[in-house]
Motif scaffolding. Structure first.
Motif, PDB file in Angstrom:
ATOM      1  N   TRP A 147      40.432  45.275  42.554  1.00  0.00           N
ATOM      2  CA  TRP A 147      39.127  44.905  42.204  1.00  0.00           C
ATOM      3  C   TRP A 147      38.206  44.230  43.081  1.00  0.00           C
ATOM      4  CZ3 TRP A 147      40.898  42.680  36.797  1.00  0.00           C
ATOM      5  CH2 TRP A 147      40.968  43.533  35.938  1.00  0.00           C
ATOM      6  N   THR A 148      39.057  43.101  43.633  1.00  0.00           N
ATOM      7  CA  THR A 148      38.280  42.588  44.932  1.00  0.00           C
ATOM      8  C   THR A 148      38.081  43.312  46.049  1.00  0.00           C
ATOM      9  OG1 THR A 148      40.572  41.710  45.975  1.00  0.00           O
ATOM     10  CG2 THR A 148      39.336  40.207  44.224  1.00  0.00           C
ATOM     11  N   GLN A 149      38.814  44.524  46.100  1.00  0.00           N
ATOM     12  CA  GLN A 149      38.340  45.192  47.119  1.00  0.00           C
ATOM     13  C   GLN A 149      37.686  46.654  46.819  1.00  0.00           C
ATOM     14  OE1 GLN A 149      42.543  45.972  48.198  1.00  0.00           O
ATOM     15  NE2 GLN A 149      42.854  44.000  49.188  1.00  0.00           N
ATOM     16  N   ASP A 150      37.050  46.748  45.666  1.00  0.00           N
ATOM     17  CA  ASP A 150      36.162  47.573  45.412  1.00  0.00           C
ATOM     18  C   ASP A 150      37.123  48.858  44.822  1.00  0.00           C
ATOM     19  OD1 ASP A 150      34.114  46.050  45.884  1.00  0.00           O
ATOM     20  OD2 ASP A 150      33.245  47.065  47.373  1.00  0.00           O
ATOM     21  N   ARG A 151      38.087  48.747  44.398  1.00  0.00           N
ATOM     22  CA  ARG A 151      39.039  49.798  44.083  1.00  0.00           C
ATOM     23  C   ARG A 151      39.309  49.789  42.823  1.00  0.00           C
ATOM     24  NH1 ARG A 151      44.164  49.322  45.745  1.00  0.00           N
ATOM     25  NH2 ARG A 151      44.012  47.448  46.501  1.00  0.00           N
TER      26      ARG A 151
ATOM     27  N   MET B 205      31.611  43.622  40.396  1.00  0.00           N
ATOM     28  CA  MET B 205      30.960  44.711  40.720  1.00  0.00           C
ATOM     29  C   MET B 205      31.828  46.061  40.446  1.00  0.00           C
ATOM     30  SD  MET B 205      29.145  44.351  44.458  1.00  0.00           S
ATOM     31  CE  MET B 205      29.698  45.670  44.951  1.00  0.00           C
ATOM     32  N   THR B 206      33.168  45.958  40.633  1.00  0.00           N
ATOM     33  CA  THR B 206      34.211  46.763  40.437  1.00  0.00           C
ATOM     34  C   THR B 206      34.296  47.354  38.897  1.00  0.00           C
ATOM     35  OG1 THR B 206      35.273  46.031  42.214  1.00  0.00           O
ATOM     36  CG2 THR B 206      36.329  47.866  41.049  1.00  0.00           C
ATOM     37  N   LEU B 207      34.366  46.000  38.218  1.00  0.00           N
ATOM     38  CA  LEU B 207      34.422  46.197  36.624  1.00  0.00           C
ATOM     39  C   LEU B 207      33.389  46.694  36.037  1.00  0.00           C
ATOM     40  CD1 LEU B 207      36.315  43.005  36.178  1.00  0.00           C
ATOM     41  CD2 LEU B 207      37.258  45.569  35.876  1.00  0.00           C
TER      42      LEU B 207
ATOM     43  N   HIS C 272      32.678  40.819  43.945  1.00  0.00           N
ATOM     44  CA  HIS C 272      33.248  42.062  44.137  1.00  0.00           C
ATOM     45  C   HIS C 272      33.840  42.642  42.690  1.00  0.00           C
ATOM     46  CE1 HIS C 272      32.259  43.459  48.105  1.00  0.00           C
ATOM     47  NE2 HIS C 272      31.966  42.270  48.447  1.00  0.00           N
ATOM     48  N   MET C 273      34.669  41.751  42.289  1.00  0.00           N
ATOM     49  CA  MET C 273      35.376  41.936  40.944  1.00  0.00           C
ATOM     50  C   MET C 273      34.545  42.588  40.101  1.00  0.00           C
ATOM     51  SD  MET C 273      38.497  39.412  40.179  1.00  0.00           S
ATOM     52  CE  MET C 273      39.108  38.498  41.546  1.00  0.00           C
TER      53      MET C 273
ATOM     54  N   THR D 271      34.854  37.055  46.492  1.00  0.00           N
ATOM     55  CA  THR D 271      35.416  38.060  45.732  1.00  0.00           C
ATOM     56  C   THR D 271      35.370  38.257  44.305  1.00  0.00           C
ATOM     57  OG1 THR D 271      37.134  36.073  45.746  1.00  0.00           O
ATOM     58  CG2 THR D 271      37.504  37.896  47.401  1.00  0.00           C
ATOM     59  N   LEU D 272      34.769  37.048  43.599  1.00  0.00           N
ATOM     60  CA  LEU D 272      34.499  37.228  42.238  1.00  0.00           C
ATOM     61  C   LEU D 272      33.194  38.225  42.134  1.00  0.00           C
ATOM     62  CD1 LEU D 272      35.629  36.181  39.427  1.00  0.00           C
ATOM     63  CD2 LEU D 272      33.562  34.445  39.611  1.00  0.00           C
TER      64      LEU D 272
ATOM     65  N   TRP E  73      43.388  35.308  42.134  1.00  0.00           N
ATOM     66  CA  TRP E  73      42.057  35.142  42.804  1.00  0.00           C
ATOM     67  C   TRP E  73      42.195  34.564  44.128  1.00  0.00           C
ATOM     68  CZ3 TRP E  73      37.897  31.866  39.896  1.00  0.00           C
ATOM     69  CH2 TRP E  73      36.777  32.097  40.643  1.00  0.00           C
TER      70      TRP E  73
ATOM     71  N   TRP F 229      43.867  36.696  46.839  1.00  0.00           N
ATOM     72  CA  TRP F 229      42.805  37.661  47.480  1.00  0.00           C
ATOM     73  C   TRP F 229      41.854  37.357  48.116  1.00  0.00           C
ATOM     74  CZ3 TRP F 229      45.984  41.773  48.639  1.00  0.00           C
ATOM     75  CH2 TRP F 229      47.099  41.905  47.894  1.00  0.00           C
ATOM     76  N   SER F 230      41.475  36.128  48.225  1.00  0.00           N
ATOM     77  CA  SER F 230      40.318  35.443  48.784  1.00  0.00           C
ATOM     78  C   SER F 230      40.851  34.433  50.032  1.00  0.00           C
ATOM     79  CB  SER F 230      39.711  34.407  47.750  1.00  0.00           C
ATOM     80  OG  SER F 230      39.294  35.237  46.631  1.00  0.00           O
TER      81      SER F 230
END
Ligand code: SF4
Ligand code: SF4
Lengths: 477, 177
Positions: free
Chosen positions: A38-42, B38-40, B35-36, B32-33, A353, A356-357
């Motif tokens: 999720w953090t990597q847009d996947r 955005m993905t979700l 992006h999370m 990162t949050l 979290w 991955w940051s």
């Protein structure tokens, strides 16, 4: 006499807790992969089962069917012991986690005439339960008794001490595994884990001490119970609100304790291949990986118990306002376990979290963080807490008996924490900067300088120059 | 390297927030949050491969232009259905990966002297550079746009003459010579 009293409660609590924890561990790996993607847009694993929910099963099967390979030159016994020991230690540590407060049971026993009623009552209750009050007569030969037991596997009065002692052992798994692998990368991983442990155990212990000073007990269940009330009627009396700075340091230290990024130097895959588990395959590797996640659950549980009020959720209290930990309802006990578990999952999510940051710390940065900031700061926090509590106690006589932090004391402690934080910020500007590490230092005779290699007769003189030079350099720093 | 050539850089002095690490860390965790979330909420960048393919997506949206794609080889046929190759060895000479193996034989036809009896390309060694295609004087060897070739053994991935000619039959509709 029902089955509950035949089997001591800690047995089934243990069975359920381990079942839940082990399944959770498997799913945490999936969650980690999901959070990573999720953090990597996947999207993350989504092929095995709906939303990839059967992925842990597939991973587990893969682990089991991999070749169980042991490279030559390894220490056969230690190589196998290390993963087992690591998992064992973490599971043992799970015993003192106070999942659901105290459960009180009312029941009836029949006593034959002439028998000692109290002895019969004690004999009839489960192993680790305590009798509450006197047995009272219901009718001839039948007595009503009340007993209570803490809903945790082992209700130790020195739970926190036990936990610190046991959790520190987990590093042996890393060190022994790294050493037994007969591999330089694994060995370096083990060494790093050792150095990291001796740095981070100190501020961790000091943060724990701060809480112990506040609550006056080492019993995790009681620490939770003391947070189960409100300040000013609304704010839950969780220690995190009174000790934000200690919490921040504690959170950082448990990252290091659980070998999690940004402190995962022991397995730094970019530099050390796989760190201490480079040579491990199959289920031995599986155990190492699982124990990492299990350790995360344990450390997060401790964090929740110490700082987030454990099972306490506003509105979910036992029937007794004086002893909010005690409840006689099964539903409330299970709800408390659920609340506790959800809080643990939230803390674990923070772990992931952060992973991955944050980039990984360099080793000297890690040491600097521990020795130059955390240890002094946590010492000062401990001292300040003790002094603040001394004045609070002088004012409030009931504190001494109940040892529950009231709203004003909490505000005072919060103020002290923020004050110390600001003070440290100011001090960090005033103090001289730390020594510049990782700078290129020209040493005569090294390939970075043009000092010629000494002839046989001149070695003594060159060594002398070198020594003077190094002394000069170290004086500069 | 001489000492004078080395420039030693000083780290810039950190601001209070930087030095304290936590504010900057929170900024990073905020990213990162974001992006999370955005993905979700469905803004991921995943192409679910076997169902979705890059060539079906416009190039500006991360798709792939197949016209310039160099995939697995084919051996072209002429109008008579004969293999076009004249076994001149130009391609195997040009190949930087040395993965083309040709065995030449005397041609049964009057209009050329040689033809390949055997023509093997090791698709696992090939680097898909397209040099063979450039080198061929009669445009007999070409790279198609097929990229999803699979095999269970290494042997299967050495494409012989029959397979390469079959490749031509399969792709000639989509990609005429
Ligand atoms: S594409 Fe390049 S590497 Fe592949 S066969 Fe042709 S010349 Fe050789
Ligand atoms: S494919 Fe072309 S270059 Fe290669 S041998 Fe045949 S004719 Fe020559």
């Amino acid at each position: 006499m029902d089955w509950l009293s035949v089997i001591p409660p800690f047995v089934y609590i243990a069975l359920v807790a381990f079942g839940v924890v082990l399944v959770t561990v498997a799913y945490l790996i999936l969650l980690e992969r999901k959070v990573a993607s999720w953090t990597q847009d996947r999207i993350g694993p989504n092929r095995v089962g709906p939303w990839g929910l059967l992925q842990p099963l597939a991973d587990g099967l893969k682990m089991f069917f991999k070749e169980d390979y042991r490279p030559g030159g390894t220490d056969k016994v230690l190589f196998t012991t290390a993963p087992a020991a690591m998992m064992l230690v973490v599971i043992v540590a799970m015993a003192v986690i106070p999942w659901g407060g105290v459960h009180r049971v009312e029941t009836q026993i029949s006593v034959a005439a002439g028998q000692d009623v109290l002895a019969a009552a004690i004999a009839s209750i489960p192993m680790n339960a305590d009798l509450v009050g006197e047995p009272r007569v219901v009718e001839a030969g039948t007595y009503g008794i009340m007993y209570e037991y803490a809903f945790q596997i082992a209700d130790l009065s020195i739970g926190l001490l036990f936990l610190v002692a046991v959790l520190s052992l987990a590093v042996y798994g890393v060190v022994v595994g790294g050493w037994a692998s007969n591999n330089k990368y694994s060995f370096i991983g083990g060494l790093r884990a050792t150095a990291q442990m001796i740095s981070y155990e100190i501020p961790l212990g000091l943060c724990l001490l701060t809480i112990v000073v506040m609550t006056g007990t080492l019993d995790l269940g009681q620490i939770v119970e003391k947070q189960a009330h409100y300040w000013g009627g609304v704010i839950p009396a969780w220690n995190v609100f009174a000790q934000p700075l200690a919490f921040l340091m504690f959170l950082t230290c448990i990252h290091a304790e659980a070998n999690r990024s940004p402190f995962d130097l022991a397995e730094a895959e970019q530099e050390l291949v796989g760190g201490y588990h480079t040579e491990y395959t199959s289920m031995r590797l599986g155990l190492l990986l699982l124990s990492e996640y299990a350790e995360m659950i344990v450390t997060s549980s401790v964090c929740v118990a110490l700082f987030f009020g454990g099972w306490h959720l506003p509105g979910l209290l036992g029937p007794d306002a004086q002893h909010p930990a005690v409840t006689s309802s099964w539903v409330v006990v299970l709800l408390r376990c659920a609340v506790y578990f959800i809080k643990v999952l939230v803390v674990i999510f923070v772990f992931m979290w952060v992973r991955w940051s944050m980039p990984r710390f360099r080793f000297d940065q890690l040491m600097m963080l521990a020795w130059r900031s955390f240890i002094p700061l946590s010492l000062v926090v401990l001292l300040a807490t003790a002094i603040a509590l001394y004045f609070a106690v002088a004012q409030d006589e009931s504190f001494r008996s109940l040892r529950r932090i009231d709203g004003y004391t909490a505000l005072l402690l919060f103020g002290v924490n923020i004050g110390l934080l600001l003070g440290a910020m100011v001090l960090s500007r005033v103090l001289p900067p730390p020594p510049l590490t990782n700078r290129r230092i020209g040493i005569p005779g090294s390939r970075f300088s043009h000092t010629p290699v000494p002839a046989a007769g001149e070695v003594e003189a060159v060594v002398q120059t070198k020594r003077e030079f190094l002394v000069g350099v170290s004086n500069q720093l | 390297m001489k000492d004078t050539e080395i420039i030693e850089l000083q780290e810039p002095r950190l601001s209070v927030a930087d030095q304290f690490y936590v504010p900057q860390m929170l900024v990073g965790m905020g990213t990162t949050l974001k992006h999370m979330f955005m993905t979700l909420t469905g803004k991921d960048r995943v192409i679910q491969y076997p169902e979705e393919k890059r060539e079906d997506i416009p190039v500006v949206e991360g798709g792939m232009n197949l016209r310039t794609y160099r995939g697995v080889h084919r051996l072209n046929k002429d109008e008579g259905g004969r293999v076009k190759c004249v076994a001149c060895f130009m391609c195997s000479t040009a190949c930087p990966a040395h993965c083309i193996h040709i065995e030449a034989g005397e041609s049964p036809w009057a209009d050329r002297e040689k033809y390949p009896i055997q023509f093997d390309i090791d698709e696992l060694r090939c680097i898909y550079c397209g040099m063979c295609e450039e080198a061929c004087p009669v445009d007999a060897i070409e790279l198609t746009h097929e990229y999803d070739i699979v095999g269970l053994t290494r042997q299967e991935m050495i494409f012989d003459k029959e397979k390469l000619l079959k490749m031509y039959d399969q792709t000639v509709e989509k990609e005429p010579m």
